[in-house]
Design a protein around this motif. Structure first.
Motif, mmCIF file in Angstrom:
data_model
loop_
_atom_site.group_PDB
_atom_site.id
_atom_site.type_symbol
_atom_site.label_atom_id
_atom_site.label_comp_id
_atom_site.label_asym_id
_atom_site.label_seq_id
_atom_site.Cartn_x
_atom_site.Cartn_y
_atom_site.Cartn_z
ATOM 1 N N VAL A 196 6.573 -89.263 91.577
ATOM 2 C CA VAL A 196 5.206 -89.775 91.492
ATOM 3 C C VAL A 196 5.204 -91.279 91.763
ATOM 4 O O VAL A 196 4.350 -91.797 92.481
ATOM 5 N N ASN A 197 6.183 -91.973 91.218
ATOM 6 C CA ASN A 197 6.232 -93.430 91.382
ATOM 7 C C ASN A 197 6.481 -93.849 92.826
ATOM 8 O O ASN A 197 6.005 -94.875 93.274
ATOM 9 N N ASN A 198 7.256 -93.061 93.540
ATOM 10 C CA ASN A 198 7.739 -93.507 94.849
ATOM 11 C C ASN A 198 7.052 -92.856 96.047
ATOM 12 O O ASN A 198 7.065 -93.423 97.126
ATOM 13 N N PHE A 199 6.537 -91.637 95.878
ATOM 14 C CA PHE A 199 6.146 -90.896 97.071
ATOM 15 C C PHE A 199 4.711 -90.370 97.089
ATOM 16 O O PHE A 199 4.239 -89.954 98.132
ATOM 17 N N VAL A 200 4.052 -90.334 95.928
ATOM 18 C CA VAL A 200 2.783 -89.597 95.900
ATOM 19 C C VAL A 200 1.577 -90.536 96.046
ATOM 20 O O VAL A 200 1.540 -91.612 95.449
ATOM 21 N N VAL A 201 0.630 -90.107 96.865
ATOM 22 C CA VAL A 201 -0.655 -90.814 96.970
ATOM 23 C C VAL A 201 -1.751 -89.807 96.623
ATOM 24 O O VAL A 201 -1.868 -88.773 97.284
ATOM 25 N N TYR A 202 -2.497 -90.092 95.536
ATOM 26 C CA TYR A 202 -3.593 -89.208 95.147
ATOM 27 C C TYR A 202 -4.852 -89.608 95.909
ATOM 28 O O TYR A 202 -5.171 -90.792 96.030
ATOM 29 N N VAL A 203 -5.529 -88.564 96.434
ATOM 30 C CA VAL A 203 -6.738 -88.775 97.227
ATOM 31 C C VAL A 203 -7.813 -87.843 96.648
ATOM 32 O O VAL A 203 -7.476 -86.747 96.194
ATOM 33 N N PRO A 204 -9.085 -88.241 96.652
ATOM 34 C CA PRO A 204 -10.123 -87.293 96.204
ATOM 35 C C PRO A 204 -10.045 -86.008 97.032
ATOM 36 O O PRO A 204 -9.870 -86.066 98.256
ATOM 37 N N LEU A 205 -10.177 -84.870 96.360
ATOM 38 C CA LEU A 205 -9.959 -83.584 97.016
ATOM 39 C C LEU A 205 -10.887 -83.393 98.230
ATOM 40 O O LEU A 205 -10.459 -82.973 99.305
ATOM 41 N N ASP A 206 -12.171 -83.736 98.040
ATOM 42 C CA ASP A 206 -13.120 -83.489 99.134
ATOM 43 C C ASP A 206 -12.786 -84.330 100.369
ATOM 44 O O ASP A 206 -12.896 -83.871 101.500
ATOM 45 N N ILE A 207 -12.318 -85.550 100.157
ATOM 46 C CA ILE A 207 -11.943 -86.427 101.265
ATOM 47 C C ILE A 207 -10.762 -85.821 102.017
ATOM 48 O O ILE A 207 -10.734 -85.766 103.253
ATOM 49 N N ALA A 208 -9.789 -85.331 101.237
ATOM 50 C CA ALA A 208 -8.603 -84.741 101.851
ATOM 51 C C ALA A 208 -8.968 -83.479 102.638
ATOM 52 O O ALA A 208 -8.526 -83.282 103.773
ATOM 53 N N GLN A 209 -9.790 -82.634 102.016
ATOM 54 C CA GLN A 209 -10.166 -81.373 102.677
ATOM 55 C C GLN A 209 -10.859 -81.640 104.013
ATOM 56 O O GLN A 209 -10.603 -80.973 105.014
ATOM 57 N N GLU A 210 -11.676 -82.646 104.021
ATOM 58 C CA GLU A 210 -12.400 -82.980 105.235
ATOM 59 C C GLU A 210 -11.444 -83.470 106.319
ATOM 60 O O GLU A 210 -11.463 -83.004 107.462
#
Ligand SMILES: Nc1ncnc2c1ncn2[C@@H]1O[C@H](COP(=O)(O)OP(=O)(O)O)[C@@H](O)[C@H]1O
Ligand SMILES: [Mg+2]
Lengths: 412, 235
Positions: A196-210
């Protein structure tokens, strides 16, 4: 019986030496127990780290997706409306669930680029499954619909990013067409999970789906339970519910995950440490038997003259060494138990000890490491200490017992 | 039949390339119940002879028959069995086991036979300690005993299993003359009371007084063999 008594009297004869060799063995035993407990503790912590930030207790995914999960494919996804028909909350111990759309991406700060794992999430759901809310070192969580991202503080540092900076996520959508997500950094987190510290980027689900052109679908749904022991039962219940809705969906428990392989490393290392202990104990014992034999040459000669057979004299030395092994093993086990008791109760603050952030070494440890009780380790190492003491005395015992009685009697 | 019969016994030690002949053809018969002193100057072969009789070593040539058994034919294990059951040793420097008490040192020898139950065993050990004059000292460790007392323990240890033969190599060499006499008197007494055969070596003329038979050995050969009463023992 008389010989056994004699062997134990010989033990008391050189108290200092008996104690010294006993303590060498005790230390080895103690060290093993401590190491094992710490490893088990770290093992447990790394389970927790993976459960808490990656897998939850249960994951729902299509079995075809699961097989290729490490590639983060964009097919075999789960249509969300399917899931809305299932009442997840009815399963035993249910605490929360989070739908996730995971994807490969390159994170660009305008100058540099790093490969990352993008994770489209619903903020409230995410926080109900993973304890992220108090892990923000800067900024805060985004809301659905916002062009914002949350990432690890460490990843942000690598790309020299701060709150409010703009980044670009380069992705390929479902049809392999390149696309981008432009977003503002809204929060930075630091967890005990290095991924989580090194590799993950959280994005709002709807933005990602689009951006990924997947419609209203997600890769998987992560479920959190009250306790990880509830996983088997909850998993069965969940599978029953899902079967009615979609036959290709399956439920995976936290321990079905490949990443939980830390324990195998630990087992191999334990064997090496056990080997070193055997070596130490063996050498100490061989040394003691030779010393004792040289000192007692006249006694050995006398006993041979009295008609003792070689094997009886060997037995004397073997019993004496086994006694040292028992003593050392016992002291080691008692000290080990005290140490483990302390580590279980109070833990050790490793980070403070080495003045380093252990997460940068992939050790999922922030703060204190707690020990674990493992009765098996006590039994194994004690048995080994005694067995090694027993076995390693046989050869030098024979060496001593095979001495010519005449020379032995005349020995000064 | 004699208890012990030696015919043409020779022992040559190999010291590097040099062969050292220690015994050069010993003929000797000892009857059960005899009390024999082997005397001669240092280096004459006394110790070598006692070691051969005591089954601790094998001769280079000749035959030894002990109690009807030809010893040459026995392996290490067989010799150990003979020593365990039928031979008691008394050493010049006592050689008691230091961690064991006087009682336990004596007990050790009889335990090896596995012949007696617990009570019987205790009685025998106590009797033997009393017989050599050590009553009340059973629980002393060797380092709490005088030289003479230690040698008495050694005598008790050698005798407790009622062996056919007791061998003593210069048993009084480490003792002053008064203690030597006391120890020898104990040996004579046990010889008389139990009928145990004793063979001991010495180069002290005063010690020889106690022997019923004197075997003189010089340069590995018997040079004289006579009884106390003056009769020459013929071979
Ligand atoms: N282990 C041995 N190796 C070589 N020579 C030996 C050994 N033991 C004894 N001898 C020699 O054999 C001879 C007889 O020795 P020993 O039986 O000890 O005589 P004693 O006991 O009468 O003094 C001596 O010349 C001695 O040096
Ligand atoms: Mg001698």
């Amino acid at each position: 019986m008389f010989l056994t008594k004699l062997a134990f009297k010989n033990l008391a004869r050189h108290r200092t030496r008996t104690l010294a060799v006993g303590l060498i063995i005790a230390f080895a035993v103690f060290f093993y127990i401590m190491y094992d407990s710490l490893m088990a503790g770290m093992n447990e912590m790394s389970y927790e780290a993976i459960i808490d930030y990656e897998t939850g207790h249960l994951q729902i995914a299509a079995s075809a997706y699961w097989e290729e999960e490490e590639k983060l494919p964009l097919d075999h996804l789960i249509p969300l409306d399917l899931l809305r028909m299932t009442s997840l909350a009815e399963v035993q111990g249910y605490q929360g669930s989070s739908a996730e759309l995971s994807f490969q991406a390159r994170l660009n700060n305008g100058i540099n680029e790093l490969p990352v794992v993008g994770r489209g999430v619903v903020p409230e759901e995410l926080m109900s499954v993973f304890p992220l809310s108090d892990k923000f070192v800067e900024g805060k969580m985004f809301a659905l619909g916002e062009h914002k991202v949350v990432m690890g503080k460490r990843l942000a540092d690598l790309l020299d990013l701060d709150i409010g900076d703009f980044v670009t996520l380069l992705v390929r959508d479902k049809h392999s067409t390149f696309n981008t997500i432009e977003a503002e950094v809204s929060g930075l987190v630091h967890t005990i999970n290095p991924n989580v510290n090194n590799f993950v980027v959280y994005v709002p689900l709807d933005i990602a789906q689009e951006a990924l052109a997947v419609g209203d679908a997600v890769s998987k749904v992560v479920v959190r339970l009250e306790r990880k022991e509830q996983a088997p039962l909850a998993s069965a219940q969940l599978e029953d519910k899902l079967r009615a809705v979609a036959a290709d969906l399956a439920v995976y428990k936290w321990d079905d995950v490949d990443a939980i392989s830390f324990s195998r490393y630990a087992a191999a290392e334990n064997r090496i440490i056990l080997g070193i202990i055997l070596l130490i104990a063996g050498i100490a014992i061989i040394n003691t038997v030779i010393l004792a034999a040289l000192e007692r040459m006249r006694e050995i000669g006398t006993m041979k003259a009295m008609g003792l057979e070689v094997r009886e004299i060997v037995y004397l030395f073997v019993m004496e060494s086994t006694g040292i092994g028992l003593l050392g093993g016992l002291i080691g086990v008692v000290l080990g138990a005290l140490e483990v008791w302390y580590m279980v109760r109070h833990g050790i603050d490793f980070a403070a000890l080495v003045q380093l952030d252990m997460t940068s070494f992939g050790v999922p440890v922030v703060g204190r490491i707690y020990g674990k009780w493992n009765p098996n380790a006590f039994i194994t190492v004690f048995a080994f200490a005694v067995a090694v003491s027993f076995l390693s005395s046989i050869l030098p015992g024979y060496w001593a017992a095979a001495k010519d009685p005449i020379q032995a009697i005349q020995h000064r | 039949m004699a208890l012990l019969e030696l015919r043409g016994v020779a022992k040559v030690y190999q010291q590097g390339r040099i062969a050292v002949p220690a015994l050069r053809g010993i003929d000797l018969e000892v009857e059960a119940g005899e009390f024999v002193a082997i005397f001669g100057p240092s280096g004459s072969g006394k110790t070598t002879l006692l070691n051969l009789i005591g089954c601790l070593d094998k001769p280079t040539a000749g035959t030894l028959v002990f109690d009807g058994v030809e010893l040459i034919g026995l392996d290490q294990k067989g010799l150990a069995k003979v020593r365990r059951e039928n031979i008691g040793f008394i050493f010049q420097s006592y050689n008691l086991i230091p961690v064991l008490t006087a009682y336990e040192n004596v007990e050790f020898a009889i335990r090896l036979l596995n012949r007696h139950d617990k009570r019987e065993l205790r009685e025998r050990v106590m009797e033997m300690l009393a017989a050599v004059g050590l009553e009340g000292l059973e629980n002393r460790k060797p380092n709490e005993l005088s030289g003479g007392q230690k040698q008495r323990v050694a005598i008790a240890r050698a005798l407790v299993k009622e062996p056919k033969l007791v061998l003593a190599d210069e048993p009084t060499a480490n003792l002053d003359s008064k203690t030597s006499e006391e120890v020898l008197e104990v040996m004579v007494k046990m010889n008389k009371e139990l009928g145990t055969t004793f063979i001991f070596s010495t180069h002290d003329p005063r010690v020889m007084e106690y022997a019923a038979r004197l075997v003189e050995i010089r340069d590995g050969l018997i040079s004289s063999d006579r009884r106390r009463d003056g009769a020459v023992v013929s071979h």
